[in-house]
Scaffold this motif. Structure first.
Motif, PDB file in Angstrom:
ATOM      1  N   SER A 190      -4.435   1.584  -8.424  1.00  0.00           N
ATOM      2  CA  SER A 190      -4.040   2.050  -7.256  1.00  0.00           C
ATOM      3  C   SER A 190      -2.411   2.222  -7.295  1.00  0.00           C
ATOM      4  O   SER A 190      -1.766   3.042  -6.662  1.00  0.00           O
ATOM      5  CB  SER A 190      -4.398   1.215  -5.876  1.00  0.00           C
ATOM      6  OG  SER A 190      -3.716   1.391  -4.740  1.00  0.00           O
ATOM      7  N   ASP A 191      -1.834   0.900  -7.623  1.00  0.00           N
ATOM      8  CA  ASP A 191      -0.309   0.943  -7.582  1.00  0.00           C
ATOM      9  C   ASP A 191       0.257   1.935  -8.495  1.00  0.00           C
ATOM     10  O   ASP A 191       1.244   2.583  -8.195  1.00  0.00           O
ATOM     11  CB  ASP A 191      -0.081  -0.349  -8.389  1.00  0.00           C
ATOM     12  CG  ASP A 191      -0.362  -1.701  -7.174  1.00  0.00           C
ATOM     13  OD1 ASP A 191      -0.536  -1.312  -6.371  1.00  0.00           O
ATOM     14  OD2 ASP A 191      -0.287  -2.634  -7.910  1.00  0.00           O
ATOM     15  N   GLU A 192      -0.417   2.404  -9.720  1.00  0.00           N
ATOM     16  CA  GLU A 192       0.044   3.428 -10.601  1.00  0.00           C
ATOM     17  C   GLU A 192       0.073   4.846  -9.799  1.00  0.00           C
ATOM     18  O   GLU A 192       1.207   5.563  -9.901  1.00  0.00           O
ATOM     19  CB  GLU A 192      -0.584   3.509 -11.939  1.00  0.00           C
ATOM     20  CG  GLU A 192      -0.148   4.499 -12.833  1.00  0.00           C
ATOM     21  CD  GLU A 192      -1.060   4.478 -13.979  1.00  0.00           C
ATOM     22  OE1 GLU A 192      -0.715   5.331 -14.849  1.00  0.00           O
ATOM     23  OE2 GLU A 192      -1.557   3.544 -14.470  1.00  0.00           O
ATOM     24  N   VAL A 193      -1.080   4.952  -9.349  1.00  0.00           N
ATOM     25  CA  VAL A 193      -1.397   6.286  -8.469  1.00  0.00           C
ATOM     26  C   VAL A 193      -0.279   6.405  -7.532  1.00  0.00           C
ATOM     27  O   VAL A 193       0.370   7.498  -7.217  1.00  0.00           O
ATOM     28  CB  VAL A 193      -2.796   6.612  -8.346  1.00  0.00           C
ATOM     29  CG1 VAL A 193      -2.924   7.855  -7.625  1.00  0.00           C
ATOM     30  CG2 VAL A 193      -3.486   6.666  -9.535  1.00  0.00           C
ATOM     31  N   SER A 194      -0.202   5.410  -6.591  1.00  0.00           N
ATOM     32  CA  SER A 194       0.636   5.425  -5.396  1.00  0.00           C
ATOM     33  C   SER A 194       2.117   5.768  -5.868  1.00  0.00           C
ATOM     34  O   SER A 194       2.805   6.440  -5.395  1.00  0.00           O
ATOM     35  CB  SER A 194       0.432   4.175  -4.739  1.00  0.00           C
ATOM     36  OG  SER A 194      -0.817   4.000  -4.017  1.00  0.00           O
ATOM     37  N   LEU A 195       2.646   4.974  -7.050  1.00  0.00           N
ATOM     38  CA  LEU A 195       3.894   5.094  -7.476  1.00  0.00           C
ATOM     39  C   LEU A 195       4.171   6.632  -7.960  1.00  0.00           C
ATOM     40  O   LEU A 195       5.232   6.997  -7.757  1.00  0.00           O
ATOM     41  CB  LEU A 195       4.084   4.292  -8.337  1.00  0.00           C
ATOM     42  CG  LEU A 195       5.698   4.131  -9.204  1.00  0.00           C
ATOM     43  CD1 LEU A 195       6.622   3.770  -8.256  1.00  0.00           C
ATOM     44  CD2 LEU A 195       5.633   3.080 -10.285  1.00  0.00           C
ATOM     45  N   GLY A 196       3.306   7.291  -8.501  1.00  0.00           N
ATOM     46  CA  GLY A 196       3.557   8.508  -9.002  1.00  0.00           C
ATOM     47  C   GLY A 196       3.428   9.485  -7.819  1.00  0.00           C
ATOM     48  O   GLY A 196       4.487  10.428  -7.967  1.00  0.00           O
ATOM     49  N   ILE A 197       2.799   9.304  -6.986  1.00  0.00           N
ATOM     50  CA  ILE A 197       2.822  10.260  -5.820  1.00  0.00           C
ATOM     51  C   ILE A 197       3.977   9.848  -4.981  1.00  0.00           C
ATOM     52  O   ILE A 197       4.790  10.854  -4.452  1.00  0.00           O
ATOM     53  CB  ILE A 197       1.708   9.934  -4.691  1.00  0.00           C
ATOM     54  CG1 ILE A 197       0.222  10.424  -5.449  1.00  0.00           C
ATOM     55  CG2 ILE A 197       1.849  10.664  -3.553  1.00  0.00           C
ATOM     56  CD1 ILE A 197      -0.912   9.905  -4.696  1.00  0.00           C
ATOM     57  N   ALA A 198       4.499   8.911  -4.810  1.00  0.00           N
ATOM     58  CA  ALA A 198       5.978   8.603  -4.244  1.00  0.00           C
ATOM     59  C   ALA A 198       7.066   9.380  -4.909  1.00  0.00           C
ATOM     60  O   ALA A 198       7.777   9.502  -4.151  1.00  0.00           O
ATOM     61  CB  ALA A 198       6.322   7.155  -4.283  1.00  0.00           C
ATOM     62  N   ARG A 199       6.954   9.638  -6.319  1.00  0.00           N
ATOM     63  CA  ARG A 199       7.981  10.230  -7.012  1.00  0.00           C
ATOM     64  C   ARG A 199       7.964  11.637  -6.667  1.00  0.00           C
ATOM     65  O   ARG A 199       8.911  12.169  -6.927  1.00  0.00           O
ATOM     66  CB  ARG A 199       7.895   9.706  -8.330  1.00  0.00           C
ATOM     67  CG  ARG A 199       8.379   8.465  -8.940  1.00  0.00           C
ATOM     68  CD  ARG A 199       7.963   8.106 -10.258  1.00  0.00           C
ATOM     69  NE  ARG A 199       8.277   6.921 -10.506  1.00  0.00           N
ATOM     70  CZ  ARG A 199       7.886   6.168 -11.782  1.00  0.00           C
ATOM     71  NH1 ARG A 199       7.317   6.733 -12.527  1.00  0.00           N
ATOM     72  NH2 ARG A 199       8.388   4.824 -12.033  1.00  0.00           N
ATOM     73  N   THR A 200       6.690  12.141  -6.263  1.00  0.00           N
ATOM     74  CA  THR A 200       6.820  13.754  -6.301  1.00  0.00           C
ATOM     75  C   THR A 200       6.824  13.968  -4.693  1.00  0.00           C
ATOM     76  O   THR A 200       6.960  15.250  -4.517  1.00  0.00           O
ATOM     77  CB  THR A 200       5.222  14.149  -7.069  1.00  0.00           C
ATOM     78  OG1 THR A 200       4.337  13.445  -6.629  1.00  0.00           O
ATOM     79  CG2 THR A 200       5.608  13.851  -8.386  1.00  0.00           C
ATOM     80  N   GLN A 201       5.958  13.371  -3.893  1.00  0.00           N
ATOM     81  CA  GLN A 201       6.011  13.635  -2.561  1.00  0.00           C
ATOM     82  C   GLN A 201       6.847  12.978  -1.737  1.00  0.00           C
ATOM     83  O   GLN A 201       7.231  11.929  -1.975  1.00  0.00           O
ATOM     84  CB  GLN A 201       4.580  13.549  -2.163  1.00  0.00           C
ATOM     85  CG  GLN A 201       3.516  13.899  -2.698  1.00  0.00           C
ATOM     86  CD  GLN A 201       3.520  15.486  -2.701  1.00  0.00           C
ATOM     87  OE1 GLN A 201       3.911  15.977  -1.739  1.00  0.00           O
ATOM     88  NE2 GLN A 201       2.913  16.173  -3.731  1.00  0.00           N
ATOM     89  N   ASN A 202       7.445  13.415  -0.792  1.00  0.00           N
ATOM     90  CA  ASN A 202       8.517  12.973   0.283  1.00  0.00           C
ATOM     91  C   ASN A 202       8.021  12.382   1.322  1.00  0.00           C
ATOM     92  O   ASN A 202       8.247  12.696   2.546  1.00  0.00           O
ATOM     93  CB  ASN A 202       9.374  14.123   0.643  1.00  0.00           C
ATOM     94  CG  ASN A 202      10.806  13.686   1.289  1.00  0.00           C
ATOM     95  OD1 ASN A 202      11.050  12.515   1.206  1.00  0.00           O
ATOM     96  ND2 ASN A 202      11.142  14.187   2.319  1.00  0.00           N
TER      97      ASN A 202
END
Length: 559
Positions: A307-319
């Protein structure tokens, strides 16, 4: 000559004697009465003394009935050491102290505990009236010489656990009578010596009684607890009692109903049985919850890094202004179902489980954010008192009711207090018992079923150390003085002006608190002003931060 008539006897029968108010029992031969009284318990003899003056005068006659009292005391179920009547008390007075539970002062209220060092039973509101405060006593008026006051602390006992000595008035008055009129120093010294020996005898006897009471009370409580445990085992709670004993044996024994210093009878058991059953059922549910925690913790261990890895990836690409934490992801029904399905197959840590989570989490996280945004907006709109939709205004200011921080815009959705777990008080055995008692009185909770979703959430909160995202701690602040000062300088109403209107305007203002030369003033638009205000002057009083409207080209003051 006519025969003589037989003499008619005029003795009263039992019913006639009672009707005439005469005690027919006392008309019996003395040896028969004494034989009957020898079979009575001391408590019965004390009760008989209260029935009539005739019984009282007869039973208190030391010549006739002293042996009766001694026999009754010998047959009473008492400790061998303390059963014998002490030399400083008569047998009737000793029996009254032991077996009459009524207060010696009022005679109506039950007083369970005797004051052995004072030889009385007084309830709390009566006892102070029977005591003399040693600190306030005028000893010169009480006794003939001041020299006697030096040894009064040794001559009279006072209640146990008393910080200041309070002597029994009856003892003081009795000693006054002995000392009254005695002028000879040797005779007075002899009276004091006799009183000293009497006090020492009372102290020794009361010490033995308190020790016996402690032992007896401990035995009564132990037998009561064993009987309650036996009854609960008969009801089918053997395993629960074993678990309880293994975890904390004192927890159950400290319950008031178990620790009570009174033997358990059938009538009392009928009263406490429903409450004890609820207590044990609630305890069984608690044990099941602890077993659930052991089941769910491996789920969270497996889910957290993914969950931490996927959430971090989304935070980098989505505003997104905020992203869900692992506690939020774990509570999504789709995630919970994935973990549950692979748990049943015994392969929760398999590659397939990880792949399915990684494939589904991006869309689930986007859906979570949309739901959170709607909840946040609905929560804030419900607080709006004035003007249009608060999210159409140029600026939104919020206040956290937990830490009292001032927040602005959608970034407040990521505030730490939204995940703060409220303080929880540990539930003691007494609290659990009171809960069971209230449930039994109200007839609540008869199924004792576990709410699995709620328990899953509680275990997740304990594991992750935070609660799920909750915006209830945020409040809309419409009267923030800083914002009002800014829009006052801009000549706009912050409750009605929209964000688009402010962006179309070419207004510039400068901060009066930041000391710049007139030619080097920093002119800011309204968005930068808001940032500057809450970033550069965060720890300054609101009233000290003021603004001035300026010409956008020359920077001159045009207010």
């Amino acid at each position: 000559m006519a025969p003589l008539k037989k003499r008619v006897r005029h003795d009263l029968n039992v019913s006639e004697a009672v009707a005439a108010g005469k005690s027919w029992v006392l008309d019996m031969p003395l040896d028969i009465m004494l034989e009957i009284f020898n079979l009575l318990h001391p408590a019965d003899l004390v009760s008989l003394c209260k029935t009539s003056k005739a019984f009282r005068s007869f039973l208190l006659d030391r010549g006739k009935c002293r042996k009766v009292w001694q026999t009754a005391l010998d047959h009473a179920p008492m400790n061998m050491r303390t059963r014998k009547c002490p030399s400083f008390m008569s047998e009737p007075a000793y029996a009254k102290l032991l077996f009459d539970p009524l207060c010696h002062g009022c005679g109506t209220v039950v007083c369970e505990t005797a004051k052995w060092n004072l030889r009385v039973r007084y309830v709390k509101n009566v006892l102070p009236q029977q005591l003399l405060d040693a600190g306030k006593a005028q000893w010169g008026k009480l006794f003939p010489t001041n020299r006697m006051t030096l040894s009064l602390m040794k001559l009279f006992l006072f209640p146990q656990k008393s910080l200041d000595p309070h002597f029994l008035l009856a003892d003081i008055r009795h000693f006054q009578e002995l000392c009254r009129g005695v002028e000879d120093p040797d005779a007075l010294a002899d009276i004091i010596d006799q009183r000293q020996r009497l006090t020492d005898a009372i102290a020794e006897h009361s010490k033995g009684w308190r020790k016996w009471e402690t032992t007896m009370l401990r035995n009564i409580r132990q037998k009561r607890k064993q009987l309650i445990l036996k009854n609960l085992r008969d009801l089918g709670y053997t395993q629960e009692l074993k678990n309880m004993d293994a975890r904390n044996s004192n927890d159950f024994g400290s319950l008031p109903v178990v620790h009570k210093g009174v033997p358990l009878d059938y009538a009392e058991w009928d009263q406490i049985e429903p409450i004890l059953i609820r207590y044990m059922e609630n305890y069984k549910v608690e044990c099941d919850k602890k077993d659930l925690a052991k089941t769910y913790q491996p789920w969270f261990d497996f889910l957290r890094p993914i969950s931490d890895e996927v959430s971090l990836g989304i935070a980098r690409t989505q505003n997104y202004p905020c992203s869900p934490r692992t506690i939020d992801v774990s509570l999504l029904p789709e995630v919970r179902n994935i973990l549950h399905d692979y748990e049943e197959m015994g392969s929760i840590r398999s590659v397939h489980a990880e792949k399915e989570l990684r494939d589904n989490l991006p869309s689930l996280i986007k859906q979570w954010y949309d739901d959170a945004l709607h909840k946040f907006q609905d929560h804030i709109r419900s607080q709006c008192k004035n003007g249009p939709d608060p999210f159409e205004r140029a600026v939104q200011i919020f206040k956290c009711i937990q830490c009292h921080a001032t927040l602005r815009g959608l970034s407040s959705m990521n505030h730490g207090c939204l995940y703060l777990i409220p303080t929880r008080n540990a539930s003691s055995a007494l609290k659990k018992w009171q809960t069971a008692q209230a449930e039994a009185e109200n007839g609540e909770k008869t199924d004792f079923e576990i709410d699995w979703v709620a328990e899953y959430t509680a275990i997740g909160e304990d594991y992750f150390g935070s609660r799920p995202w909750n915006c209830a701690v945020l409040e809309l602040e419409e009267d923030n003085e800083r914002v009002l000062n800014i829009f006052k300088a801009l000549r706009e109403d912050p409750l009605t002006v929209s964000k688009q209107t402010m962006r179309n305007s070419n207004l510039r203002i400068f901060c009066n608190r930041c000391r710049h030369p007139p030619g080097k003033r920093v002119l800011m638009d309204w968005e930068n002003v808001i940032k500057h205000c809450f970033k550069s002057h965060l720890n300054v009083e609101d009233s000290d931060v003021t603004w001035t409207l300026a010409d956008s080209e020359t920077g001159a003051d045009i207010s």
